[in-house]
Scaffold this active site. Structure first.
Site, PDB file in Angstrom:
ATOM      1  N   HIS A   8       0.829  -1.214   0.000  1.00 36.49           N
ATOM      2  CA  HIS A   8       0.000   0.000   0.000  1.00 36.49           C
ATOM      3  C   HIS A   8       0.857   1.254   0.000  1.00 36.49           C
ATOM      4  CE1 HIS A   8      -3.267  -2.807   0.836  1.00 36.49           C
ATOM      5  NE2 HIS A   8      -3.947  -1.927   0.133  1.00 36.49           N
TER       6      HIS A   8
ATOM      7  N   ARG B 220     -15.377   1.382  -0.435  1.00 31.67           N
ATOM      8  CA  ARG B 220     -15.052   0.105   0.191  1.00 31.67           C
ATOM      9  C   ARG B 220     -15.078   0.288   1.700  1.00 31.67           C
ATOM     10  NH1 ARG B 220      -9.329  -2.609  -0.785  1.00 31.67           N
ATOM     11  NH2 ARG B 220      -8.589  -0.909   0.515  1.00 31.67           N
TER      12      ARG B 220
ATOM     13  N   GLU C 132     -11.039 -11.283  -3.946  1.00 28.78           N
ATOM     14  CA  GLU C 132      -9.594 -11.182  -3.747  1.00 28.78           C
ATOM     15  C   GLU C 132      -9.018 -12.336  -2.945  1.00 28.78           C
ATOM     16  OE1 GLU C 132      -8.720  -7.381  -1.928  1.00 28.78           O
ATOM     17  OE2 GLU C 132     -10.319  -7.569  -0.467  1.00 28.78           O
TER      18      GLU C 132
ATOM     19  N   ASP D  12      -4.525  -8.551  -3.934  1.00 29.04           N
ATOM     20  CA  ASP D  12      -4.640  -9.583  -2.923  1.00 29.04           C
ATOM     21  C   ASP D  12      -4.855 -10.954  -3.533  1.00 29.04           C
ATOM     22  OD1 ASP D  12      -4.198  -8.471  -0.375  1.00 29.04           O
ATOM     23  OD2 ASP D  12      -6.008  -7.271  -0.649  1.00 29.04           O
TER      24      ASP D  12
ATOM     25  N   ARG E 118       2.581  -9.408   0.178  1.00 29.20           N
ATOM     26  CA  ARG E 118       2.691  -8.244  -0.712  1.00 29.20           C
ATOM     27  C   ARG E 118       3.834  -7.318  -0.361  1.00 29.20           C
ATOM     28  NH1 ARG E 118      -3.413  -5.855  -1.306  1.00 29.20           N
ATOM     29  NH2 ARG E 118      -2.359  -4.004  -2.050  1.00 29.20           N
TER      30      ARG E 118
ATOM     31  N   CYS F 182     -10.027  -4.016 -10.013  1.00 28.70           N
ATOM     32  CA  CYS F 182      -9.499  -2.815  -9.371  1.00 28.70           C
ATOM     33  C   CYS F 182      -8.088  -2.985  -8.818  1.00 28.70           C
ATOM     34  CB  CYS F 182     -10.444  -2.309  -8.283  1.00 28.70           C
ATOM     35  SG  CYS F 182     -10.580  -3.441  -6.904  1.00 28.70           S
TER      36      CYS F 182
HETATM   37  C1  PEP Z   1      -6.653  -5.459  -4.281  1.00 22.42           C
HETATM   38  O1  PEP Z   1      -6.422  -6.228  -3.343  1.00 22.42           O
HETATM   39  O2  PEP Z   1      -6.397  -5.737  -5.460  1.00 22.42           O
HETATM   40  C2  PEP Z   1      -7.242  -4.130  -4.018  1.00 22.42           C
HETATM   41  C3  PEP Z   1      -7.646  -3.385  -5.015  1.00 22.42           C
HETATM   42  O3  PEP Z   1      -7.315  -3.685  -2.739  1.00 22.42           O
HETATM   43  P1  PEP Z   1      -6.045  -3.247  -1.874  1.00 22.42           P
HETATM   44  O4  PEP Z   1      -4.898  -3.020  -2.817  1.00 22.42           O
HETATM   45  O5  PEP Z   1      -6.431  -2.020  -1.139  1.00 22.42           O
HETATM   46  O6  PEP Z   1      -5.837  -4.410  -0.974  1.00 22.42           O
HETATM   47 MG    MG Z   2      -7.261  -5.895  -1.439  1.00 21.35          MG
END
Ligand code: PEP
Ligand code: MG
Length: 577
Positions: free
Chosen positions: A189, A332, A431, A455, A465, A502
């Site tokens: 993130h 979300r 996810e 995810d 990640r 997304c």
């Molecule tokens: C994902 O997991 O692809 C997502 C869009 O949410 P985040 O990156 O906030 O976990």
């Molecule tokens: Mg996610």
């Protein structure tokens, strides 16, 4: 020259500011003799603040999950009441004439060292508690790690072991040009936010912190992941050339900003933005976004001591819904956990946070927090086209339970005569592999899906990640991921619900041909800065040809073959321009 993982493209040259985050973060500076008492006072106030916050959290947590889970908070209070830590720090300030942060860091390191040397395994494990508590006092002490940077004359590049999403928020208004870190992965993130905010960043450099010192000059290329310390004249020349190249490329993309994202044979895709802050609204429109496909609301909860109130949520979402109407906004619900750990919300540190009480799991076990957010969203839904999306779904019960809570909140609002959109759409993020496998069942419970590939890749390929050691396994075109996406698209279409993507995967032009060819995708939500590039790619292709490309890709057996094939196809299509 150092090579890491470029997570936020852009090039910068600045002066290094080395921040020691490997244990407890602190910048050292001298304090004048006359101000030493104030400095001690600042420290004791921070300790008192920390104590009362911990007692407050303890009261709340005991109410929610029972008192047996709060032992760690008792440990924290005990450490805070121990004269040794406090006196050592005060002594450090008085004798060394240093700032409280630095003196605290020195005594915490000493304390942690003592724990290292004991034989008892349980006690050794408490070292983590000390570090966690240390960061807590530190945040009360500084309030803002980057405050000190405002005194710096030059524009700087932060070099740190790690940078958290909340650190990034603090960098925005400072003279921080970019940052580089020892650890971190492609879709952490921290990287995602840096990209959204246009802060060039390279992560996963392993030991960059031991190879630079504050004041060195540093060049950072957030695309290739290359970092050069104390560059030569030639390095600088090459760098400036590259910088101009990027600028020219971005200007070219600007030209297609207002054109539709439509294939040559007329298939239109909505390109939406993923955002972290509600004040990104102007910039997302500048990139040509047609709405918000993912609002990561965690950031409403970060960098503050209390929880956001219903009114905070309401006003924030209303601003987005109203400001973008008739464009839609997908909100979300809280996805705290994993690399967005938040002490105030959940003081229990988990051994495997990515597999812990994250996303919807947290919301369903903290109903007060969840309902407050839902009330805010529902009230705002009256003012715009707002949708709700649940993160981290892995069972159908979670969806049903969450839907029931939405229904309860709706009933409450109706009773009070507060207006909201009664037909608000509800969707889930796909996810986790389990959500993929039961997509046909989930599709009966909700109005839409959004595939969160960040995810999904993490959980499918079993890679953390934020762990740079396994970033090589972040493989969006891995056959397992392509098969999963294809099966989700088909399950959703059978049920007649829409599906978007997304995750970061949808923001990489290399993947676009294959994604659009796998099945019907009408919406892609991405980091807004990726929108022009993706639009350019979509305008180059026909749906018919990418269906062929996707069929071929999914028939290949290894990710290397698929990557190679995709690169060749992309070059072929781009050369037709
Ligand atoms: C994902 O997991 O692809 C997502 C869009 O949410 P985040 O990156 O906030 O976990
Ligand atoms: Mg996610």
């Amino acid at each position: 020259m150092f090579k890491g993982i470029g997570v936020s493209r852009g090039t910068v040259i600045g002066k290094v500011c080395l921040v020691d985050r490997s244990s407890i973060c602190a910048i050292k500076y001298k304090v004048e003799r006359a101000k030493i008492d104030d400095e001690v006072g600042r420290f004791t106030d921070a300790v008192e603040d920390t104590k009362s916050q911990i007692r407050e959290i303890k009261a709340r947590v005991s109410k929610d999950v029972g008192s047996k889970h709060v032992y760690i908070l008792d440990t924290y209070i005990m450490i805070l009441e121990d004269e040794m830590l406090i006196n050592e720090t005060i002594k450090g300030i008085k004798e060394e004439y240093v700032n409280a942060e630095w003196a605290l860091k020195v005594s915490l390191d000493r304390f942690a060292g003592l724990f290292d040397s004991v034989e008892d395994e349980y006690l050794r494990g408490r070292k983590l508690d000390i570090q966690q508590l240390g960061s807590k006092i530190m945040s009360n002490l500084t309030g803002n790690l980057y405050e000190d940077l405002s005194d710096m004359d030059e524009s700087i590049v932060i070099v740190a072991h790690d940078i958290t999403p909340s650190d990034i928020i603090q960098m925005i208004s400072k003279k921080v040009l970019g940052f580089v870190t020892d650890i971190g992965g492609k879709t952490s993130h921290t990287g995602i936010m840096a990209f959204a905010l246009g802060i060039p960043a390279v992560v996963g450099l392993k030991d960059i912190t031991t190879n630079v010192k504050t004041g060195d000059s540093i060049m950072v290329d957030g695309e290739s992941g290359i970092v050069v310390v104390n560059p030569s004249k030639k390095d600088l020349r090459d760098f400036l050339k590259k910088q101009q190249g990027y600028k020219y490329y971005e200007e070219k993309l600007e030209e297609i900003k207002d054109l539709p994202a439509e294939t040559k044979d007329g298939y239109e895709v909505k390109l939406m933005a993923n955002i972290e802050y509600s004040n990104e609204i102007v910039s997302i429109l500048n990139y040509g976004a047609e709405g918000i496909g993912l609002y990561r609301t965690e950031y409403l909860y970060l960098n503050r001591r209390d929880l956001p109130s219903e009114e905070d949520h309401f006003l924030d979402y209303k601003k987005l819904g109203k400001g973008l109407y008739p464009k839609s906004v997908v909100i979300r619900t809280l996805d705290i956990g994993a690399d967005k750990f938040h002490f105030h919300l959940d003081p229990i540190q988990e051994a495997n946070p990515a597999l812990g009480l994250r996303g919807i799991r947290f919301s369903l076990s903290h109903l007060d927090i969840f309902k407050t957010q839902l009330r805010g969203i529902l009230r705002a839904s009256y003012y715009g086209d707002i949708k709700i999306m649940y993160p981290m779904i892995s069972t159908i019960e979670e969806v049903r339970e969450a839907n029931k809570i939405v229904k309860d909140v709706q009933d409450e609002l109706t009773q009070k005569g507060i207006p909201f959109n009664k037909d608000i759409e509800i969707g889930v993020l796909i996810e986790t592999p389990s959500a993929v496998m039961i997509a046909d069942l989930l599709a009966k419970e909700v109005n839409f899906f959004s595939i969160g590939t960040n995810d999904l890749i993490q959980y499918t390929l079993a890679i953390d990640r934020v762990n740079e050691r396994v970033t090589y396994l972040y493989q969006p075109l891995h056959p397992s991921i392509l098969r999963m996406i294809k099966s989700v698209l088909s399950a959703a279409h059978k049920e007649g619900i829409s599906v978007g993507i997304c995750g970061e995967m949808g923001g990489d032009p290399l993947n676009i041909m294959i994604l659009l060819g796998l099945g019907e995708i009408r919406e892609l939500s991405m980091n807004p800065r990726s929108i022009p590039e993706i639009k350019k790619m979509i305008r180059l292709i026909t749906l018919e040809e990418v269906r062929g490309i996707a069929d071929r890709a999914i028939s290949l057996t290894s990710v290397d073959e698929i990557n190679e094939f995709a690169k060749n196809e992309m070059e072929r299509l781009s050369s037709r321009e």
